[in-house]
Structure formats: structure tokens, C-alpha cells
Design an enzyme around this catalytic site. Structure first.
Site, mmCIF file in Angstrom:
data_model
loop_
_atom_site.group_PDB
_atom_site.id
_atom_site.type_symbol
_atom_site.label_atom_id
_atom_site.label_comp_id
_atom_site.label_asym_id
_atom_site.label_seq_id
_atom_site.Cartn_x
_atom_site.Cartn_y
_atom_site.Cartn_z
ATOM 1 N N THR A 62 -16.253 1.425 -5.089
ATOM 2 C CA THR A 62 -17.622 1.814 -5.432
ATOM 3 C C THR A 62 -18.525 1.435 -4.271
ATOM 4 O O THR A 62 -18.832 0.259 -4.079
ATOM 5 C CB THR A 62 -18.101 1.102 -6.717
ATOM 6 O OG1 THR A 62 -17.186 1.370 -7.772
ATOM 7 C CG2 THR A 62 -19.492 1.584 -7.104
ATOM 8 N N PRO A 63 -18.963 2.404 -3.457
ATOM 9 C CA PRO A 63 -19.760 2.082 -2.263
ATOM 10 C C PRO A 63 -21.031 1.303 -2.607
ATOM 11 O O PRO A 63 -21.606 1.447 -3.692
ATOM 12 C CB PRO A 63 -20.103 3.465 -1.693
ATOM 13 C CG PRO A 63 -19.017 4.361 -2.204
ATOM 14 C CD PRO A 63 -18.670 3.834 -3.567
ATOM 15 N N LEU A 64 -21.436 0.442 -1.667
ATOM 16 C CA LEU A 64 -22.650 -0.341 -1.855
ATOM 17 C C LEU A 64 -23.842 0.570 -2.134
ATOM 18 O O LEU A 64 -23.995 1.621 -1.516
ATOM 19 C CB LEU A 64 -22.948 -1.151 -0.588
ATOM 20 C CG LEU A 64 -21.915 -2.199 -0.162
ATOM 21 C CD1 LEU A 64 -22.349 -2.835 1.146
ATOM 22 C CD2 LEU A 64 -21.762 -3.255 -1.237
ATOM 23 N N TYR A 73 0.865 -1.181 0.000
ATOM 24 C CA TYR A 73 0.000 0.000 0.000
ATOM 25 C C TYR A 73 0.901 1.230 0.000
ATOM 26 O O TYR A 73 1.531 1.546 1.002
ATOM 27 C CB TYR A 73 -0.901 0.026 1.228
ATOM 28 C CG TYR A 73 -1.940 -1.069 1.309
ATOM 29 C CD1 TYR A 73 -2.295 -1.827 0.206
ATOM 30 C CD2 TYR A 73 -2.587 -1.332 2.515
ATOM 31 C CE1 TYR A 73 -3.244 -2.821 0.290
ATOM 32 C CE2 TYR A 73 -3.560 -2.326 2.613
ATOM 33 C CZ TYR A 73 -3.870 -3.066 1.502
ATOM 34 O OH TYR A 73 -4.828 -4.052 1.601
ATOM 35 N N PHE A 118 -13.308 -5.139 1.144
ATOM 36 C CA PHE A 118 -14.375 -4.357 0.530
ATOM 37 C C PHE A 118 -15.719 -4.606 1.233
ATOM 38 O O PHE A 118 -16.739 -4.865 0.577
ATOM 39 C CB PHE A 118 -14.498 -4.645 -0.962
ATOM 40 C CG PHE A 118 -13.316 -4.213 -1.784
ATOM 41 C CD1 PHE A 118 -12.458 -3.225 -1.332
ATOM 42 C CD2 PHE A 118 -13.057 -4.800 -3.014
ATOM 43 C CE1 PHE A 118 -11.360 -2.822 -2.081
ATOM 44 C CE2 PHE A 118 -11.963 -4.405 -3.778
ATOM 45 C CZ PHE A 118 -11.113 -3.409 -3.310
ATOM 46 N N PRO A 119 -15.760 -4.543 2.567
ATOM 47 C CA PRO A 119 -17.022 -4.809 3.273
ATOM 48 C C PRO A 119 -18.102 -3.784 2.970
ATOM 49 O O PRO A 119 -19.292 -4.066 3.159
ATOM 50 C CB PRO A 119 -16.618 -4.752 4.750
ATOM 51 C CG PRO A 119 -15.416 -3.861 4.784
ATOM 52 C CD PRO A 119 -14.682 -4.173 3.502
ATOM 53 N N LEU A 120 -17.677 -2.615 2.475
ATOM 54 C CA LEU A 120 -18.638 -1.566 2.123
ATOM 55 C C LEU A 120 -18.649 -1.299 0.624
ATOM 56 O O LEU A 120 -19.151 -0.274 0.174
ATOM 57 C CB LEU A 120 -18.321 -0.276 2.890
ATOM 58 C CG LEU A 120 -18.407 -0.402 4.415
ATOM 59 C CD1 LEU A 120 -18.012 0.902 5.079
ATOM 60 C CD2 LEU A 120 -19.807 -0.816 4.849
ATOM 61 N N GLY A 121 -18.091 -2.234 -0.147
ATOM 62 C CA GLY A 121 -18.136 -2.102 -1.592
ATOM 63 C C GLY A 121 -16.832 -1.697 -2.239
ATOM 64 O O GLY A 121 -16.705 -1.707 -3.452
#
Length: 292
Positions: free
Chosen positions: A219-221, A63, A213-216
Site C-alpha cells: 500500500t503506497p505511502l 521470493y 517497505f520504504p515506500l509503504g
């Protein structure tokens, strides 16, 4: 009991950690490349997370590269005794910010030493081997050669526990024949549930499942059902999505990332959100026609 503790705990290696953790990927610059626009803000987010009870931070030396780990060291070293820092190896960054495989023995050994140096550690608590056979998701193929290198580094005492990332069930079985696997980190969230059966299998085996990517992700959910449930509960859609993951299975450990202290506090409040049965049922029915 603090807010974050209401999300429960689960074993990660030989340690128990709060199931609501923090993913440090967003502390690097745009595209997870280069330095952040505001380094002081990145340091503040890490310190706020630990102050709120976060004791599981996910990172990698690719990162930036090297950026995120150095910020973690600046913000938190010497580390709290209960803090578990999980890193990953198996990739590197090109000068054009591309993601490239780094699977040779020399690459993997160098990656472990880079993580040790930049985090300021003598041993890495958990190192995930990140398969890059598929860039956008797991692809079948043997992981024996690179994982054997990581297992040898574990025997040398540089790595305490080994995990896997972006892998298939067959690769997990192969990995468990080489060394103990304490966690699996794959793409999974409210609307991306290809690993449903795997989550349950690992829960039965006492292995942590850590959705990235728990929230997308980038690209947010987005879901009309998710938005409607959030409105009824007086919560944000992202809080509801995190609360659903915490309720989904006891071995799920969530690591939402952010570069904002305000957003961090909003995410952590998900541990205090109680989802009524009818809300869970509605969320479970989300499919491709309702989400993107």
C-alpha cells in the site's frame, strides 16, 4: 559524480555500497509468488539498475519461491565485482502462497544452499535471518537457536556476513552475542517510525539499517503533507519519501523495488533531490492524522 552516488555510501559487511539500492521482491509474480508476467522486463530492470550504479541488491530464495534469484542470475551473472547481493532465510512458501516459518537447522541449511545454487555463488555475501515470530512486525522471543545455525554456516565459509530482519532491539542484542551483525532490516519509512531510536543507536555502532517497505510496501505511502512537499519541489511523493530516508541517518540504506525500468529511474533520481530544511521539518511532523 553519477546521480546515485549523490546519495552517499555506507559499509555493508566489509564493502562500501551506494546507499540507494534495489529490492528484488517485486520481480516475482503477484503476492511474491510464482513467475513474473514478463520475465524479459524483470531482467531489463536488474540490468538497468546495475548500469545506473546500484551495487546493493536485496533478495531471498523464498521470493517466488526460487523465482527472483534465478532471474538475478540470468540477468547479471557473472556478477560485477562491486555488487553485493543480500539474501534472507527463515521462512518458506506454502503451495497456497502462504508464508511459513522455516527455522529448523535442516530448513536453514537448505535455504542457504538453495540461495547459493539459484544465485550461482560459492559464498553468500550477506544473509539476514528473518524472524517470523511475528508476521506483521517484530515479536519478542529468542532467536539464539536459528541464528546459531547461521553463524555455524558462516564459520564453514558459506556465508560471509550475517544480518537480522524483523527483529526487536532485545533480539539484536542477543544476536550480537552470537556473531557480528552487519545490518538490520526492519519495516521503516516516512510514516512508520517505530524504529526511530533503533536507527540512531545502530548508526552509532556503525551498523547498516535497511528499511523494508520504504515506500509503504503493498500500500503506497499516502500523506497530504508529502504530496504538498513533492508538488513544491517538482518531484514525486515517492522521490521525496526516499530522499527523506537518505537524509534521516547516514547508516540508512534504501532498497525500493519495482518491476518497471521507468519507475526504477524515477526512484534512483531521489538521490539527486535536495530537501530544504523547511520541507524536512514538515515531513518530520507527519503523523497518523496525516498519513495512512
Amino acid at each position: 559524480m553519477s546521480t546515485i552516488e549523490k546519495g552517499g555510501t555506507f559499509t555493508l559487511g566489509h564493502r562500501r555500497v551506494n546507499r540507494l539500492g534495489y529490492g528484488a521482491m517485486q520481480l516475482a509474480g503477484p503476492g511474491v509468488f510464482g513467475p513474473p508476467k514478463d520475465r524479459d522486463a524483470a531482467v531489463a530492470v536488474l540490468r538497468a539498475a546495475v548500469a545506473a550504479g546500484v551495487n546493493h541488491i536485496d533478495t531471498s530464495d523464498f521470493y517466488g519461491p526460487h523465482v527472483t534469484n534465478r532471474i538475478i542470475r540470468e540477468a547479471l551473472h557473472p556478477y560485477p565485482a562491486d555488487l553485493v547481493i543480500v539474501t534472507k532465510i527463515g521462512a518458506r512458501r506454502g503451495s497456497d502462497a502462504s508464508w511459513l516459518p522455516a527455522l529448523s537447522a535442516a530448513d536453514l541449511i537448505q535455504a542457504v544452499h538453495d540461495n547459493l545454487r539459484n544465485l550461482g555463488l560459492d559464498v553468500l555475501e550477506v544473509v539476514n535471518f528473518r524472524s517470523i515470530l511475528g508476521i506483521h512486525g517484530p515479536e519478542e522471543g529468542s532467536i539464539e537457536a536459528p541464528l546459531s545455525v547461521l553463524a555455524d554456516l558462516q564459520r564453514q565459509g558459506l556465508v560471509r556476513h550475517v544480518g537480522l530482519s524483523n527483529v526487536t532491539p532485545a533480539q539484536i542484542e542477543e544476536g550480537r552475542r552470537i556473531c557480528e551483525i552487519v545490518c538490520v532490516q526492519n519495516h521503516y519509512n516516512l510514516v512508520h517510525r517505530a524504529d526511530d531510536a533503533l536507527v540512531d543507536q545502530l548508526a552509532g555502532d556503525g551498523i547498516a539499517y535497511v528499511p523494508f517497505f520504504p515506500l509503504g510496501g503493498f500500500t503506497p505511502l499516502q500523506s497530504s503533507t508529502l504530496s504538498a512537499v513533492a508538488q513544491r519541489l517538482g518531484a514525486t511523493p515517492m522521490q521525496v519519501a526516499l530522499a527523506w530516508l537518505l537524509r534521516r541517518a547516514p547508516n540508512i540504506q534504501v532498497i525500493p523495488g519495482t518491476s518497471s525500468v521507468a519507475h526504477l529511474r524515477e526512484n534512483l533520481a531521489a538521490a539527486d533531490l535536495d530537501l530544504p530544511a523547511e520541507a524536512v521539518q514538515a515531513l518530520n511532523r507527519i503523523d497518523g492524522t496525516d498519513a495512512c
